[in-house]
Scaffold this motif. Structure first.
Motif, PDB file in Angstrom:
ATOM      1  N   ASN A 222      32.382   9.766   1.402  1.00  0.00           N
ATOM      2  CA  ASN A 222      31.536   8.679   2.191  1.00  0.00           C
ATOM      3  C   ASN A 222      32.956   8.284   2.919  1.00  0.00           C
ATOM      4  O   ASN A 222      32.876   7.778   3.875  1.00  0.00           O
ATOM      5  CB  ASN A 222      30.993   7.525   1.380  1.00  0.00           C
ATOM      6  CG  ASN A 222      30.006   7.163   2.202  1.00  0.00           C
ATOM      7  OD1 ASN A 222      29.348   7.682   2.930  1.00  0.00           O
ATOM      8  ND2 ASN A 222      29.755   5.513   1.943  1.00  0.00           N
ATOM      9  N   GLU A 235      27.563   6.046   4.916  1.00  0.00           N
ATOM     10  CA  GLU A 235      26.246   5.680   4.101  1.00  0.00           C
ATOM     11  C   GLU A 235      26.479   4.407   3.466  1.00  0.00           C
ATOM     12  O   GLU A 235      27.558   4.197   3.173  1.00  0.00           O
ATOM     13  CB  GLU A 235      25.784   6.666   3.077  1.00  0.00           C
ATOM     14  CG  GLU A 235      25.091   7.894   3.875  1.00  0.00           C
ATOM     15  CD  GLU A 235      24.478   9.099   2.603  1.00  0.00           C
ATOM     16  OE1 GLU A 235      23.645   8.555   2.233  1.00  0.00           O
ATOM     17  OE2 GLU A 235      25.160  10.133   2.772  1.00  0.00           O
ATOM     18  N   TYR A 237      25.531   2.177   0.350  1.00  0.00           N
ATOM     19  CA  TYR A 237      24.958   2.289  -0.932  1.00  0.00           C
ATOM     20  C   TYR A 237      24.644   1.204  -1.620  1.00  0.00           C
ATOM     21  O   TYR A 237      24.473   0.883  -2.794  1.00  0.00           O
ATOM     22  CB  TYR A 237      26.165   3.192  -1.694  1.00  0.00           C
ATOM     23  CG  TYR A 237      26.449   4.662  -1.403  1.00  0.00           C
ATOM     24  CD1 TYR A 237      25.304   5.493  -1.139  1.00  0.00           C
ATOM     25  CD2 TYR A 237      27.833   5.137  -1.120  1.00  0.00           C
ATOM     26  CE1 TYR A 237      25.450   6.818  -0.888  1.00  0.00           C
ATOM     27  CE2 TYR A 237      27.876   6.183  -0.941  1.00  0.00           C
ATOM     28  CZ  TYR A 237      26.828   7.127  -0.724  1.00  0.00           C
ATOM     29  OH  TYR A 237      26.986   8.613  -0.260  1.00  0.00           O
TER      30      TYR A 237
END
Lengths: 314, 314
Positions: A222, A235, A237
């Motif tokens: 990421n 992303e 999280y």
């Protein structure tokens, strides 16, 4: 068009991955390293693992990441040091190295003609950090530390470095993101070279499991997307808890250690954290929280020595 | 009428409990010891804990047992060594002691003018075993060992010693009871003095918890009842699995260790137990079960050195 990616004797031409050893200057020691050079240009990222003896999830993550990454997908360069502190890894020693008794994460930027730990730090600084744009240092609870995952980013440094470091740290999929004023460890020293980055902590007690490695791999990928070194969407999280600073207590007696708090417990300044007793259960000293916060790690060994860390609150 | 119970400078008159240190002969080292002398006569039992560096449940059990036992309830004598290997406990070292690199449980009966480990063994042999009727040596998985609880009793020795040792071992509330031919550890050496006993293993990986300590305390009290040193009925703690012998595999490469079996898994001779890989995931060597049996312990550290134990099957 990219140029060759070099570290010591290792040379990765554009679009290639090279695995081998990086000789520590002025020593016989060699560090296992992977260099990945993308076909297209981009940032240079250094990933180090195994800074302390028992940080096994970090080492396994480094090994797998190095094998998974495909230079065709990489824009820029990634260097992975699979085990930075090879002597401590094999000595299975916590905190310090067997040759010099020094904490590797307190000797940066290192010394060309110093002790073993200092020489390794010097090699990482000069061969890798010097040509980098970002660094991630993967740690974990050491052999006798129960730990909830957290990430440290350099605070009190140049604003741009701090904000990039903090933003990237927040993308690791780790709930606790903590500011740190340290200057002689990997990330603190890196900032003096203009290098943003962070130190992540996943795993504990000299153990490792698939879940920890998967968590590490997902977070690193990421961050590599955030840095545009890997393609794809960054992303989210979930919720982050930002903690401004850590503070810990250390043992002032040798004896047996009995913690009174659990990991992730919220404690108030002055709350009892635990006690040291002698071999007959007589209390020698008690320890109290130096600040309000969350318990980030707790030492688990019954045996304790003067100066040993006991509990850290963030 | 009982007489005084003495060990080194410690003297417990009948009906008393004395706590203090037992000086290791020809050294500055002192062992924390409790002597309990009952008002009525009976067997003399020696209980040792902390033989290896990370066997914390045993040490906590010894400390609590020493505080709980009331000489009014004791018929005979009990000596408890709270931490036998004090140097290894504080060095947080697995297997061996920091001064001599020797495995304390391979140097019995010890030497008066030997290394540190040998001197401690000599002191325990001459000051305690020499006046005893039974011994229990409390261990656990060492710092990097995942372990299912088991008890070792001396086999292939005098029939009466073997049968008493085996019967007592079966009363510890531990499922796996395993015969052992060892002669240079606590229980093996003790048999040469005519002393039955056993070596128990509860706990693992440098950790300890209440359940393990409670299990140890319950088992020891049961054995003390069997020996008539404590009053009360001996309890039956359920089915025992007797295993005739243990056999293990050791590392022949340094690198990273990946076990392929779980604790308590039943394995067949020749079944793969795990493999050692280099820092780049290349397999260096594979390991296979030396006999049919149950996996009793598995080394958990990713780091592995030549000669390290890996898996033991009983």
């Amino acid at each position: 068009m990219s140029s060759d990616f070099k570290a010591g004797q290792l040379i990765a031409p554009p679009g290639s991955k090279v695995q081998g050893t990086l000789r520590v200057e002025n020593s016989d020691l060699e560090l296992p390293v992977t260099l990945i050079n993308g076909e297209t240009s981009g940032k240079t990222v250094i990933i180090t693992a195994g800074t302390h003896g028992g940080e096994y999830p970090s080492v396994e993550t480094a090994i797998r990441l190095a094998n998974q990454l495909d230079p065709q997908n990489v824009s820029g360069r990634i260097a992975i040091v699979h085990v930075a502190n090879v002597p401590a890894f094999h000595a299975k020693m916590q905190y310090v190295g067997p040759d010099d008794g020094k904490n590797f994460n307190r000797v940066f930027p290192g010394k060309a003609l110093g002790t073993t730990s200092e020489k390794i730090a010097y090699t990482i600084t000069t061969e890798l950090y010097a040509q980098a744009d970002f660094q991630m240092d993967l740690h974990g609870g050491d052999l006798h530390e129960a730990l909830v995952p957290f990430v440290l980013y350099p605070s009190g440094v140049q604003e741009e470095i701090e904000s990039v470091s903090k933003e990237a740290a927040s993308l690791m999929g780790i709930r606790y993101v903590v500011g740190s004023l340290s200057t002689n460890g990997t990330y603190g020293s890196a900032t003096t070279l203009g290098l943003p980055g962070f130190l992540a902590e996943i795993g504990q007690c000299g153990l490792w499991n698939e879940e920890e490695v998967t968590s590490y791999l997902r977070g690193i990928q990421n961050v590599l997307k955030y840095l545009k070194v890997l393609p794809g969407e960054v992303e989210d999280y979930g919720a982050i808890t930002y903690l401004p600073k850590m503070a810990g207590v250390n043992a002032d007696h040798a004896g047996c250690w009995y913690p009174a708090v659990r990991l992730e417990e919220r404690v108030s300044k002055g709350q009892k954290l635990g006690e040291i007793r002698d071999y007959f259960a007589k209390i020698l000293s008690e320890y109290f929280a130096p600040q309000d916060g969350v318990v980030l790690y707790v030492v688990t060994s019954l045996a304790i020595n003067v100066g040993d860390p006991l509990v850290v609150v963030g």
